[in-house]
Design an enzyme around this catalytic site. Structure first.
Site, PDB file in Angstrom:
ATOM      1  N   HIS A   1       0.864  -1.175   0.000  1.00 46.87           N
ATOM      2  CA  HIS A   1       0.000   0.000   0.000  1.00 46.87           C
ATOM      3  C   HIS A   1       0.900   1.224   0.000  1.00 46.87           C
ATOM      4  O   HIS A   1       1.950   1.206   0.640  1.00 46.87           O
ATOM      5  CB  HIS A   1      -0.879  -0.013   1.275  1.00 46.87           C
ATOM      6  CG  HIS A   1      -2.003   0.983   1.251  1.00 46.87           C
ATOM      7  ND1 HIS A   1      -1.814   2.313   1.524  1.00 46.87           N
ATOM      8  CD2 HIS A   1      -3.330   0.834   1.000  1.00 46.87           C
ATOM      9  CE1 HIS A   1      -2.985   2.944   1.444  1.00 46.87           C
ATOM     10  NE2 HIS A   1      -3.919   2.076   1.121  1.00 46.87           N
TER      11      HIS A   1
ATOM     12  N   ASP B   1      -7.728  -4.861   1.197  1.00 51.44           N
ATOM     13  CA  ASP B   1      -8.337  -5.594   0.090  1.00 51.44           C
ATOM     14  C   ASP B   1      -8.077  -7.100   0.166  1.00 51.44           C
ATOM     15  O   ASP B   1      -8.812  -7.886  -0.418  1.00 51.44           O
ATOM     16  CB  ASP B   1      -7.787  -5.068  -1.237  1.00 51.44           C
ATOM     17  CG  ASP B   1      -8.032  -3.582  -1.399  1.00 51.44           C
ATOM     18  OD1 ASP B   1      -9.175  -3.158  -1.152  1.00 51.44           O
ATOM     19  OD2 ASP B   1      -7.092  -2.846  -1.744  1.00 51.44           O
TER      20      ASP B   1
END
Lengths: 382, 382
Positions: free
Chosen positions: A264, A319
Site C-alpha cells: 500500500h 483488500d
C-alpha cells in the site's frame, strides 16, 4: 513558486483536516482521533457517519434521530430506478451505473437551489445521497438478475438493509455486523484519489452531487478501488486450479505475477483494517462451517510473510481480506468496488464540507514542455 | 516531503504538458506552441481537436478523415435521449443533466472493455463523447421547450451542427464562424480545476467517461464555469433598469457589488480570448444591426479602464464577451456553461491521455489537525 515537479503530489500538503489520520509506519488509522479498531468494534456505520459529518460521536438520542433521518431518505424516484434498469439491460458495469444513477439523483433533490455556501444544506444533500446509494446498487444488481427491486426497510440498519434489498431476506446477526464493520473500515482514509477528486470538484463550489459523482469515477479506476475484486479473482483462480494455494502463489510469482492485496502506498506494516476483517472472516467461516477462503488467505499470508515481504514493507492491505468477506456474504465480485463507494461516500462528503469551510479553488500548474512559437500554416498549405 | 501547506495548489507543478501555455503577464495563450489568435482565426474547432489529441495540425486529408469520423459519432442512443427528456421534465439544471447524460453514454460505448492503458482506444472513446455532447445538449434544450430532438446533420461542422440541432435551422456564416471560434478559444487552458479533476480521475486509470463526467461536475461550480452566465445576467439587469450602463456599474460598485467578467487568477492583462470575442461580437452586431450588448460592454470596459482597474491587473476576461456573443447567437443563458463543457472536453481528453502516457496516481496529503488519541466511550455511556 517552486520549479520542482511534484509527481502524483506525493507528500504535498493541500489541506488541513480533522477527519482521518493514517500512520503507515505503525499501522494506525484514526477518524477524528478515534482508533479504527474501537470504531469498527464499538460503533455502527451510522455513528461513524455522524462522527465524520458532525464532529463527535452521537449520544443515543442524537443517533436515533440521525439514523431515522437517514433511513427515511432511502427511497429512490421511479425515474431513477427505470434508468438503473435500462443500464442493467445495456450491460453497464456497476461502477459506471452507480456514477450515472447518483448523478441523476440530483434531479430529484428537494433543495436544488440551496446556496452552495450553506454547508448544512450540503450535509443534508449528502445524507440523501448516502441513504440512496444502497437502494440504487441493490436495484441494479437485482435488475441484472431479472428481478424487481426490493423496497428499503426503514427498521433495518444501513448495513442490514442493503443486504436485505440485495437478497430479499434479512441477514443474520454475524453477516449484518460484519458488513457494518466493513462499511466503517472503508469510510475514510485521508486524501486518497477519490476523496481528493471530490475536494477538487467541491473547491469550485459545485454541488455535492458533482463531488460524489466524481469520487465514484475516480474510485472505479484499477489503481484505486478495484483491488479487492482482484484478490477475489485470484482466490477463485486458485480454487479452480486444484493446486495448493501456496504452490499456486509460488508458481504465479515465478511467472512474474503480482499477488494483489499486498502492499500500500501509505502502509509499511499490516493494514489495521486487514486485521479486523481477518477476524470477521474467521467469524463468518465458523458461522457457515465453510473455511475455504480463510484457509487460502491464511496460507498465502503465512507463505508471503515467510518469504520476507513484510521486511520489505509489503504487508496485507484491507483488500486482501475484504474480498473473501464479501464473497462469504453472497455479494457478487463486481459489486465490491460499488460497496467501497457506498461506504467511502461518507468520507467524500465530510472532506468536501470541511474543505469548503475555508475554501480555495484548486488550480495547480503544469510545466509547459511543448513547442515555442509554432508558425501557423493555413490548412491548404500544410 | 515539505510541511508547507499549498493552499489551492497555487504554483505547484503537478505535471509536464505540451498542450497549452498561458503567459498571464503579456496575455498570451498557446496550444502546442500555436498562438490562440492564429488558431481562432485560421483553424476550425475540428483542427484544434486534432492538434490537441494527435500533436500537430492536420493536413486537409487528415482533417477530412477526422471530421468525418467525428460527425459519424454524433447520434446518441434512444435510451439516453429518453433519460435526457426525463431530466428536462424533472427540471434538472443543464450542467447536471449533461453530467448524467455523459455518464450514461458509457453504457453504449462500443469498446467498453478496451485496456485502460490503450490510449488510442481512450482517444476513440473521447472522440465519441466529444461528438455526442452537442447532441445531448441540444436535445435537452429542445425537451425543455417541449420539442423533439433534431437529428444531427453530418454535413455540417461541429459548431454549425450544434446551432442547427438547437434551433432547427442552419446558422448563417457569421454565426457558425463565431461559434466555432468560441469553441476553439475555450478548448484548453492549462490545469484549470475541471481539467485537473479529469487528470486526477484519469490517474487511477478510470476510463475517460469518468474523467469527463468529473470535469463537467467541476466546471459546474460557480468559481469555475459560471462566470459568463453572471456577466449576461448583469447585462440583462442593466437593460431592465433603464439606467445608462456606466451609471449602473458605478452604482453597483458603490453598493459593493463585484462586476463579473473582470479579473482572472492567471491573467494580469486583457485575456487574449476576450479580444477575439469582442471582435466577433462586433461582427455579429453589424450583421444583425443590433448593437446593444456591444455598446454596453464597450462602455463598461471603457469606464472600468478609466477607473484604473487595468493597472491593478483586473482586466476583461473571456467571460466578459462570451455571454453577449452567445446571447446574440440565440443561446439561452443557462446553456453557456454547458457550451463551455462542449468545448473544454477536447482539452480534458487531451490532458488525461497525455498524463496517462507517464501515469502516476495522484494522492496528496492533508495535515491532520484533529484530536489525538480520543477515548472511545460506548454509546450508552456517552
Amino acid at each position: 513558486m517552486s520549479d520542482e515537479l511534484k509527481r502524483g503530489l506525493e507528500g504535498v500538503l493541500v489541506a488541513e483536516s480533522d477527519l482521518s489520520y493514517v500512520d503507515g509506519e505503525v499501522g494506525k488509522l484514526v477518524y477524528r482521533g478515534h482508533d479504527i479498531e474501537d470504531l469498527a468494534r464499538g460503533a455502527s456505520y451510522e455513528e461513524v457517519l455522524y462522527l465524520l459529518w458532525y464532529g463527535s460521536l452521537p449520544t443515543r438520542e442524537e443517533l436515533d434521530a440521525f439514523a431515522a433521518e437517514l433511513a427515511a431518505e432511502r427511497e429512490v424516484d421511479d425515474d431513477v430506478l427505470e434508468t438503473v434498469r435500462t443500464l442493467a439491460d445495456a450491460g453497464e458495469r456497476p461502477m459506471a451505473a452507480l456514477r450515472t444513477a447518483v448523478s441523476m439523483l440530483s434531479a430529484y433533490e428537494p433543495e436544488p437551489d440551496a446556496d452552495p455556501e450553506d454547508l448544512d444544506a450540503t450535509l443534508r444533500k449528502g445524507r440523501r445521497i448516502t441513504a440512496k446509494i444502497p437502494t440504487v446498487l441493490a436495484a441494479f444488481e437485482r435488475a441484472r438478475q431479472g428481478e424487481d427491486p426490493i423496497a428499503p426497510d426503514p427498521d433495518l440498519s444501513h448495513a442490514a438493509n442493503f443486504l436485505y434489498m440485495l437478497t430479499g431476506s434479512e441477514p443474520d446477526a454475524v453477516s449484518a455486523e460484519t458488513f457494518d464493520m466493513a462499511l466503517t473500515l472503508h469510510a475514510d482514509h485521508g486524501l486518497n484519489a477519490s476523496t481528493f477528486t471530490a475536494i477538487v470538484i467541491g473547491s469550485t463550489m459545485a454541488d455535492i452531487y458533482s463531488g460524489v459523482t466524481g469520487g465514484i469515477g475516480a474510485l472505479s479506476g484499477s489503481l484505486h478501488g478495484g483491488a479487492n475484486q482482484d484478490v477475489m479473482e485470484v482466490l477463485y483462480e486458485i480454487d479452480a486450479s486444484d493446486k495448493d494455494p501456496v504452490e499456486w502463489v509460488k508458481d504465479a510469482r515465478e511467472d512474474g505475477r503480482r499477488i494483489p492485496g499486498f502492499g500500500h502506498r501509505v502502509y509499511a506494516v499490516k493494514d489495521p483494517r486487514a486485521k479486523i476483517l481477518e477476524e470477521k472472516l474467521r467469524d463468518l467461516s465458523e458461522s457457515s462451517g465453510d473455511t475455504k477462503w480463510l484457509d487460502y488467505t491464511t496460507a498465502i499470508e503465512g507463505y508471503l510473510t515467510d518469504q520476507g515481504l513484510l521486511e520489505k514493507g509489503i504487508a496485507p492491505n484491507v483488500d486482501f481480506y475484504s474480498g473473501s468477506v464479501y464473497d462469504s456474504l453472497g455479494i457478487p465480485v463486481d459489486m465490491y468496488t460499488p460497496i467501497f463507494a457506498m461506504s467511502r461516500v461518507g468520507g467524500w462528503i465530510a472532506h468536501v464540507v470541511e474543505y469548503q469551510e475555508d475554501n480555495r479553488l484548486i488550480r495547480p500548474r503544469a510545466r509547459y514542455t511543448g513547442p515555442e512559437d509554432a508558425t501557423f500554416v493555413p490548412i491548404d498549405e500544410r
